[in-house]
Motif scaffolding. Structure first.
Motif, short mmCIF file in Angstrom:
data_model
loop_
_atom_site.label_atom_id
_atom_site.label_comp_id
_atom_site.label_asym_id
_atom_site.label_seq_id
_atom_site.Cartn_x
_atom_site.Cartn_y
_atom_site.Cartn_z
N THR A 174 0.93 -1.24 0.17
CA THR A 174 -0.15 -0.04 -0.10
C THR A 174 0.75 1.20 0.13
O THR A 174 0.40 2.39 -0.41
CB THR A 174 -0.92 0.04 1.28
N PHE A 175 2.18 1.16 0.51
CA PHE A 175 3.22 2.28 0.67
C PHE A 175 3.63 2.51 -0.63
O PHE A 175 4.64 3.42 -0.89
CB PHE A 175 4.04 2.04 1.81
N SER A 176 3.42 2.03 -1.67
CA SER A 176 3.95 2.16 -3.20
C SER A 176 2.71 2.66 -4.10
O SER A 176 1.64 2.10 -3.81
CB SER A 176 4.79 0.96 -3.72
N PRO A 177 2.75 4.00 -4.97
CA PRO A 177 4.04 4.70 -5.07
C PRO A 177 4.16 5.55 -3.89
O PRO A 177 3.27 5.89 -3.20
CB PRO A 177 3.73 5.43 -6.28
N PHE A 178 5.20 6.05 -3.73
CA PHE A 178 5.64 6.77 -2.59
C PHE A 178 5.72 8.55 -2.82
O PHE A 178 5.59 8.80 -4.26
CB PHE A 178 7.08 6.77 -2.20
N GLY A 203 9.32 9.67 -9.95
CA GLY A 203 8.21 10.40 -9.34
C GLY A 203 8.74 11.37 -8.24
O GLY A 203 7.87 12.15 -7.93
N LEU A 204 10.12 11.68 -8.25
CA LEU A 204 10.59 12.55 -7.41
C LEU A 204 10.22 14.19 -7.73
O LEU A 204 10.43 14.32 -9.16
CB LEU A 204 12.14 12.44 -7.07
N TYR A 205 9.65 14.90 -6.94
CA TYR A 205 9.41 16.11 -7.32
C TYR A 205 10.64 17.06 -6.91
O TYR A 205 11.23 16.69 -5.76
CB TYR A 205 7.97 16.73 -6.79
N LEU A 206 11.22 18.18 -7.77
CA LEU A 206 12.10 18.78 -7.37
C LEU A 206 11.58 20.28 -7.22
O LEU A 206 10.75 20.68 -8.17
CB LEU A 206 13.26 18.84 -8.56
N SER A 218 -0.36 13.94 -5.28
CA SER A 218 0.36 12.71 -4.92
C SER A 218 0.64 12.64 -3.54
O SER A 218 1.03 11.71 -3.02
CB SER A 218 1.84 13.01 -5.37
N LEU A 219 0.15 13.70 -2.66
CA LEU A 219 0.02 13.52 -1.22
C LEU A 219 -0.82 12.51 -0.81
O LEU A 219 -0.51 12.07 0.45
CB LEU A 219 -0.39 14.94 -0.82
N VAL A 220 -1.63 11.83 -1.50
CA VAL A 220 -2.43 10.75 -0.98
C VAL A 220 -1.77 9.43 -0.77
O VAL A 220 -1.92 8.59 0.03
CB VAL A 220 -3.61 10.39 -1.95
N SER A 221 -0.34 9.43 -1.37
CA SER A 221 0.45 8.33 -1.15
C SER A 221 0.80 8.02 0.37
O SER A 221 0.83 8.96 1.05
CB SER A 221 1.93 8.64 -1.83
N LYS A 222 0.97 7.11 1.00
CA LYS A 222 1.20 6.50 2.07
C LYS A 222 2.65 6.73 2.75
O LYS A 222 2.69 6.73 3.75
CB LYS A 222 0.98 4.93 2.41
#
Length: 515
Positions: A174-178, A203-206, A218-222
């Motif tokens: 459940t913790f993927s994607p981060f 998926g890293l944001y800069l 993307s904040l919904v990621s666990k």
């Protein structure tokens, strides 16, 4: 006395002063719900008011003088754990109820922090002290379920308690994607961390360019991994690009309600990422860490003041955040995950380096330490004998947990015995110091300091056998940027250069910078 698996450490008089009698009563009713719920999880939980003579007499301790009594609070927790050997210690509320231990600044770091607000001493059996190096024997599982300093609304803390009660472990997948966001200048460092934890940096944001509203979906990621700038009393995290331009990366006033998924786990490398400042007094939004907790995050790992890490490799804040997330995703409770992250850091890093010692002192856990955010497949190892998969595994969670605690306590003492520590400040020069000074000056650093290296008994024995004279040399550069944050304060950053000397050989130089 009957076994107590989880101790909730509180201060009744301080809660009444902070929230009023009715507010404090509501908090204790909520704690009653937590005690009852914990019983369904196989945990015997008890609330200890460390201002209460009767509560403290039971554990052969003394009540604190008041909520600012750091020595009294540390000794009270020592008495509770010493009498009960409880598996979890949950500090209730912010440092205006159960104080941080304000540790002395680490010699050799010339930043503006005059103390290190720390929960580390509560996780160690060593007696009260203001010296961070005295608490490298980390053996206890400790976390803090907080509201901010000066909070007046008791429903904040009641809500956090009820969110803990409602929590259920989630499958590790459940913790993927981060979700991850990094200052642009630390892209390489963050990618290395993400690869170490998740096996990918996709998926890293800069930041620079990324911020609200781009990151919000993307904040919904666990699982959240954050490597940005932070500032004291600030409800934002900041990015920085190669040209030195700062930008908003995250802002608690802009995180949409419900954006943080219940059960999320976050690790923030940022300076002041877990600072519980008095937002009402300052007239500002709540800190980001509290926004996470209020939206239902299971745990938040962060720093209380200026933190450090390399720009293009991993160290300091990177490492403790990495291992914490790894252990959580492996099925550990959030409190055990931090204990294991601390022990791993002390085992693998040179603790005579000032920035390493500060890292272990400043990072703390926000959340109920007994919560297991993730489930993982259980592997049974019994002296190397393979157990057939068809064989039933006896379910005795309390005994299994106690076995882990005994092993971790023994390991913590052993690791501390072998760890180095900073020694006394040394005067004079040598060819190795002169060489380091030349390197430092070439990078605009002039305040070079030299320290001897000491350590625990195992280290001292090895040092005597090897007959090596070990020293650490440190230089710090403060940069006050022309750019100001949203609170009209100039951004201030630090670079630290560390040299390692044995006898008169400079054998390694490393660099880190403030987060």
């Amino acid at each position: 006395m009957a076994p107590v698996h989880k101790a909730i450490v509180s201060n009744n008089l301080a809660l009444r002063a902070k929230y009023g009698a009715a507010g404090a009563a509501a908090i204790y009713i909520a704690l009653g719900r937590m005690v009852a719920h914990d019983a369904t999880r196989g945990l015997t939980t008890q609330v200890f008011d460390i201002d209460n003579l009767a509560h403290m007499t039971v554990v052969h301790g003394k009540p604190v003088i008041g909520p600012k009594d750091e020595r009294g609070a540390k000794e009270a927790v020592d008495a509770i754990h010493g009498s009960l050997a409880c598996d979890y210690i949950m500090l209730l509320d912010g440092p205006d109820i159960i104080p941080h231990i304000e540790l002395n600044p680490i010699s050799g770091i010339m930043d503006r922090d005059r103390t290190i607000p720390s929960d580390l001493p509560y996780a160690s059996p060593s007696p009260f002290s203001k010296v961070a190096a005295n608490f490298l024997n980390v053996t206890r599982v400790v976390g803090r379920l907080p509201a901010c300093v000066g909070e007046m609304n008791h429903l904040i803390l009641v809500g956090l308690i009820d969110k803990c009660i409602a929590h259920a472990p989630l499958p590790s997948q459940t913790f993927s994607p981060f979700f991850s966001i990094s200052a642009d200048i630390w892209q390489i460092s963050t990618q290395l961390s993400l690869n170490a934890v998740f096996g990918s940096a996709a998926g890293l944001y800069l930041s620079g360019p990324s911020g609200h509203n781009l990151i919000d979906p993307s904040l919904v990621s666990k699982a959240h991994f954050i490597n940005c700038h932070g500032n004291s009393g600030d409800f934002r995290f900041y990015g920085e690009d190669a040209a030195g331009a700062f930008s908003d990366a995250m802002d608690s006033s802009k995180i949409p309600p419900g954006a943080i998924s219940p059960g999320a786990v976050a690790a923030a490398e940022c300076c002041y990422g877990a600072q519980l400042y008095n937002y009402l007094l300052l007239g500002r939004a709540k800190p980001i860490c509290m926004d996470y907790m209020m939206q239902g995050a299971a745990s938040f790992l962060g720093s209380t003041n200026v933190s450090y890490g390399p720009a293009s490799s991993n160290g300091q804040a990177d490492l403790i955040c990495q291992v914490f997330i790894q252990r959580v995703l492996g099925g550990a409770s959030s409190g055990r995950a931090l204990l294991q992250a601390r022990q791993n850091f002390i085992l693998t890093q040179v603790m005579s380096i000032a920035t390493n010692l500060k890292t272990i002192a400043q990072f703390l856990l926000l959340g109920d330490p007994s919560i297991c955010p993730a489930t993982a497949e259980k592997a049974l190892v019994d002296g190397g004998v393979a157990v057939p998969k068809t064989m039933a595994i006896p379910a005795d969670e309390a005994s299994e947990r106690k076995s882990r605690r005994i092993a971790l306590a023994s390991q913590g003492e052993s690791i501390a015995s072998a760890a180095t520590r900073p020694g006394r400040r040394l005067s004079g020069s040598s060819p190795a110091v002169a060489r380091f000074t030349e390197i430092a000056r070439a990078q605009g650093m002039s305040n070079v300091e030299v320290f001897s290296v000491t350590g625990g008994p195992a280290f001292q024995a090895a040092k005597a056998a090897m007959k090596g004279d070990r020293r650490v040399v440190v230089a710090t550069k403060e940069t006050v940027h022309d750019v100001k944050d949203k609170l009209d304060r100039n951004f201030v950053t630090y670079r630290v250069l560390i040299g390692h000397i044995i006898d008169d050989g400079l054998f390694n130089v490393e660099e880190c910078e403030s987060r």
